[in-house]
Design a protein around this motif. Structure first.
Motif, mmCIF file in Angstrom:
data_model
loop_
_atom_site.group_PDB
_atom_site.id
_atom_site.type_symbol
_atom_site.label_atom_id
_atom_site.label_comp_id
_atom_site.label_asym_id
_atom_site.label_seq_id
_atom_site.Cartn_x
_atom_site.Cartn_y
_atom_site.Cartn_z
ATOM 1 N N LYS A 120 0.820 -1.195 0.000
ATOM 2 C CA LYS A 120 0.000 0.000 0.000
ATOM 3 C C LYS A 120 0.862 1.256 0.000
ATOM 4 N N ASN A 121 0.346 2.292 -0.625
ATOM 5 C CA ASN A 121 1.046 3.575 -0.628
ATOM 6 C C ASN A 121 1.135 4.118 0.794
ATOM 7 N N GLY A 122 2.215 4.826 1.064
ATOM 8 C CA GLY A 122 2.372 5.401 2.399
ATOM 9 C C GLY A 122 3.755 5.158 2.944
ATOM 10 N N GLU A 123 3.848 4.730 4.191
ATOM 11 C CA GLU A 123 5.124 4.610 4.886
ATOM 12 C C GLU A 123 6.002 3.519 4.280
ATOM 13 N N ARG A 124 7.300 3.784 4.338
ATOM 14 C CA ARG A 124 8.307 2.816 3.906
ATOM 15 C C ARG A 124 9.178 2.456 5.099
ATOM 16 N N GLU A 125 9.610 1.204 5.139
ATOM 17 C CA GLU A 125 10.423 0.708 6.247
ATOM 18 C C GLU A 125 11.592 -0.104 5.716
ATOM 19 N N ILE A 126 12.543 -0.379 6.607
ATOM 20 C CA ILE A 126 13.681 -1.228 6.275
ATOM 21 C C ILE A 126 13.571 -2.500 7.111
ATOM 22 N N ASN A 140 22.466 -12.596 19.666
ATOM 23 C CA ASN A 140 23.289 -11.877 20.644
ATOM 24 C C ASN A 140 23.239 -10.366 20.487
ATOM 25 N N ARG A 141 22.452 -9.868 19.502
ATOM 26 C CA ARG A 141 22.353 -8.434 19.273
ATOM 27 C C ARG A 141 20.951 -7.886 19.538
ATOM 28 N N ILE A 142 20.034 -8.741 19.973
ATOM 29 C CA ILE A 142 18.650 -8.299 20.143
ATOM 30 C C ILE A 142 18.523 -7.272 21.260
ATOM 31 N N ASP A 143 19.154 -7.520 22.398
ATOM 32 C CA ASP A 143 19.071 -6.557 23.504
ATOM 33 C C ASP A 143 19.661 -5.212 23.101
ATOM 34 N N GLU A 144 20.759 -5.258 22.372
ATOM 35 C CA GLU A 144 21.369 -4.015 21.884
ATOM 36 C C GLU A 144 20.417 -3.281 20.956
ATOM 37 N N MET A 145 19.691 -4.041 20.126
ATOM 38 C CA MET A 145 18.742 -3.417 19.205
ATOM 39 C C MET A 145 17.596 -2.759 19.959
ATOM 40 N N ARG A 146 17.111 -3.432 21.004
ATOM 41 C CA ARG A 146 16.014 -2.859 21.786
ATOM 42 C C ARG A 146 16.425 -1.561 22.474
ATOM 43 N N ASN A 147 17.680 -1.485 22.885
ATOM 44 C CA ASN A 147 18.164 -0.310 23.613
ATOM 45 C C ASN A 147 18.921 0.663 22.726
ATOM 46 N N GLU A 155 17.489 9.111 9.203
ATOM 47 C CA GLU A 155 17.328 8.663 10.586
ATOM 48 C C GLU A 155 16.263 7.568 10.642
ATOM 49 N N GLY A 156 16.549 6.511 11.353
ATOM 50 C CA GLY A 156 15.595 5.419 11.494
ATOM 51 C C GLY A 156 15.187 5.212 12.939
ATOM 52 N N LYS A 157 14.136 4.437 13.117
ATOM 53 C CA LYS A 157 13.640 4.126 14.452
ATOM 54 C C LYS A 157 13.140 2.692 14.462
ATOM 55 N N VAL A 158 13.559 1.937 15.475
ATOM 56 C CA VAL A 158 13.124 0.540 15.590
ATOM 57 C C VAL A 158 11.638 0.521 15.927
ATOM 58 N N ARG A 159 10.831 -0.003 14.993
ATOM 59 C CA ARG A 159 9.383 -0.045 15.216
ATOM 60 C C ARG A 159 8.914 -1.402 15.713
ATOM 61 N N GLU A 160 9.513 -2.456 15.201
ATOM 62 C CA GLU A 160 9.001 -3.792 15.532
ATOM 63 C C GLU A 160 10.140 -4.796 15.538
ATOM 64 N N ILE A 161 10.153 -5.650 16.544
ATOM 65 C CA ILE A 161 11.103 -6.761 16.629
ATOM 66 C C ILE A 161 10.305 -8.055 16.743
ATOM 67 N N VAL A 183 13.566 -7.480 12.124
ATOM 68 C CA VAL A 183 13.404 -6.174 12.752
ATOM 69 C C VAL A 183 12.971 -5.183 11.683
ATOM 70 N N ARG A 184 11.967 -4.377 11.999
ATOM 71 C CA ARG A 184 11.483 -3.346 11.083
ATOM 72 C C ARG A 184 11.945 -1.973 11.579
ATOM 73 N N ILE A 185 12.629 -1.235 10.700
ATOM 74 C CA ILE A 185 13.109 0.112 10.993
ATOM 75 C C ILE A 185 12.242 1.098 10.221
ATOM 76 N N SER A 186 11.520 1.946 10.934
ATOM 77 C CA SER A 186 10.678 2.940 10.270
ATOM 78 C C SER A 186 11.506 4.156 9.899
ATOM 79 N N LEU A 187 11.065 4.874 8.869
ATOM 80 C CA LEU A 187 11.743 6.086 8.398
ATOM 81 C C LEU A 187 10.782 7.260 8.555
#
Length: 356
Positions: free
Chosen positions: A202-208, A215-222, A239-245, A258-262
C-alpha cells in the motif's frame, strides 16, 4: 705463472664464500623479522556500532487471494504495476458459479410461486372461517402452509445471494492504492480459495527490514541511534527508528526480523532497494574492540601479541561479546597498546617484527 693462477683461483673461491655467507645471514635476518599488521588499541564506544544489510519494504503489505476456487482466465497486472483501489487484478472462470446462480434464481421463483398460492389459500379459508363454513383446524393448516412457503422463499433468496456473491468473488480487485510486489499465479492456473496470488504494498510509509542475530537483540532494543544508508543513493542517509522486533526467531537462520521505520524518508527510495543500517550502542559505555584475527589461542585462554620496542610478547585477555568480525575485550588491554592483527600464527615470544 702456474702459482699465480692457483693463487688467483683461491682468492675467487674465498670471495664467493664470503658473499654467500653474507646473503645467508641477510635472508636469515629477514626471516627472523616477519612483517605483521598492527593496530593501536583505543578505549571508546566506536566499535559498538553494528551494520546490517536490509531491504526497503512497505509498512502495509497485503496478500490478496480469491474467495472461491477456479481457473485463472485473465491477469491484468505485472510485478511493479501501480494500481488504484478497485482495479481488477485477476479473473477466474465463473461459468460454474454462474450456473449455480441461475439454479438459485429458479429456486427463488418457484418458492415465490408457492408462497403466492399459500397466501391465496390462507385468505380464502380465513373468509370461510369468519362465515362459519370452515373449522379452526383447517384455517391453522393453511396458516402453517403459508409460513412454510414464506420460509422457503427466504431460504432460496439467501442461496441466490450467496451465489451472486461468489460470482462477484471471481474477480479479484485491489482493496487500496499501491504497488504490486509479488505475483504468485499465472493465467491458466487452477487456484484454491484463500491461496495467495498477488501481494500489494500500500502507498504510504516505507520501512527497512533487517535480520538481527540472537546476541544483538538486547542491543537493538536499547539502540540510541539508527542510521540508514542506501547503496543505490551514495551519500544519502536517513534517521531510522526501531518499530518492531519479531518475538520468534527464524527456524533456519536463527535471526530475528526487525522493522526500521523512516519518519522522514529521503526522495528516490524505491521498494526492494538494498539498505545499510548502522545501529549505535549506548554512548556512555566504553569498551575495547579488536579484530577477531588478532586473537591467538592455543589453550582455553585467548591471547594477543603485544608489540613493544619492536618485539612481541603474548598477553592473555578476557573476551566478551563478538560479532561483525570484532571481539569485545573486557580485561587485559589498555588504551595505547599496540597489538598484532594479522600474522599471529607465525610469531614467537621475544621475536622482533616489522609492522605497519
Amino acid at each position: 705463472m702456474h702459482k699465480s693462477f692457483a693463487s688467483f683461483t683461491v682468492l675467487l673461491v674465498l670471495l664467493a664464500s664470503v658473499s654467500l655467507t653474507g646473503c645467508t645471514k641477510t635472508e636469515t635476518a629477514r626471516e627472523d623479522t616477519p612483517f605483521v599488521r598492527s593496530q593501536l588499541v583505543r578505549l571508546d564506544a566506536s566499535g559498538q556500532a553494528a551494520n546490517y544489510a536490509g531491504e526497503v519494504r512497505g509498512r502495509y503489505e497485503t496478500q490478496l487471494a480469491f474467495q472461491v476456487s477456479g481457473k485463472i482466465m485473465k491477469r491484468n497486472v505485472e510485478l511493479g504495476s501501480v494500481v488504484q483501489s478497485g482495479d481488477v487484478l485477476m479473473e477466474i472462470d465463473a461459468k460454474d458459479i454462474a450456473q449455480t446462480v441461475n439454479i438459485s434464481s429458479a429456486q427463488v421463483a418457484s418458492a415465490q410461486s408457492q408462497l403466492s398460492l399459500a397466501q391465496a389459500n390462507l385468505e380464502r379459508y380465513r373468509n370461510l372461517y369468519e362465515q362459519g363454513a370452515a373449522s379452526r383446524m383447517q384455517l391453522d393448516q393453511y396458516q402453517n402452509a403459508y409460513e412454510v412457503a414464506l420460509a422457503a422463499v427466504r431460504q432460496a433468496t439467501a442461496q441466490y445471494n450467496q451465489g451472486a456473491n461468489q460470482l462477484g468473488y471471481s474477480t479479484l480487485v485491489a482493496d487500496s492504492a499501491g504497488v504490486i510486489a509479488a505475483v504468485d499465479a499465472e493465467a491458466g492456473q487452477v487456484v484454491s480459495a484463500g491461496q495467495s496470488v498477488v501481494t500489494i504494498v500500500k502507498n504510504g510509509e516505507r520501512e527497512i527490514e533487517i535480520n538481527v542475530p540472537e546476541n544483538r537483540i538486547d542491543e537493538m532494543r536499547n539502540s540510541q541511534q539508527v542510521q540508514v544508508g542506501f547503496w543505490a543513493l551514495p551519500g544519502v542517509t536517513a534517521e531510522g527508528k526501531v518499530r518492531e522486533i519479531s518475538p520468534v526467531a527464524d527456524k533456519v537462520a536463527r535471526t530475528y526480523k526487525v522493522r526500521i521505520s523512516l519518519p522522514t524518508p529521503p526522495d528516490g527510495i524505491n521498494l526492494g532497494m538494498t539498505a545499510n543500517v548502522t545501529v549505535a550502542g549506548p554512548t556512555d559505555l566504553q569498551a575495547v574492540y579488536i579484530p577477531l584475527s588478532a586473537v591467538y589461542q592455543t589453550g582455553d585462554t585467548p591471547q594477543v601479541w603485544i608489540i613493544k620496542d619492536g618485539m612481541v610478547s603474548l598477553r592473555p585477555i578476557k573476551a566478551g561479546a563478538f560479532g561483525d568480525g570484532k571481539l569485545e575485550v573486557l580485561d587485559g588491554l589498555q588504551d595505547g597498546d599496540l597489538i598484532v592483527t594479522a600474522g599471529v600464527q607465525k610469531l614467537r615470544a621475544g621475536q622482533k617484527v616489522r609492522y605497519e
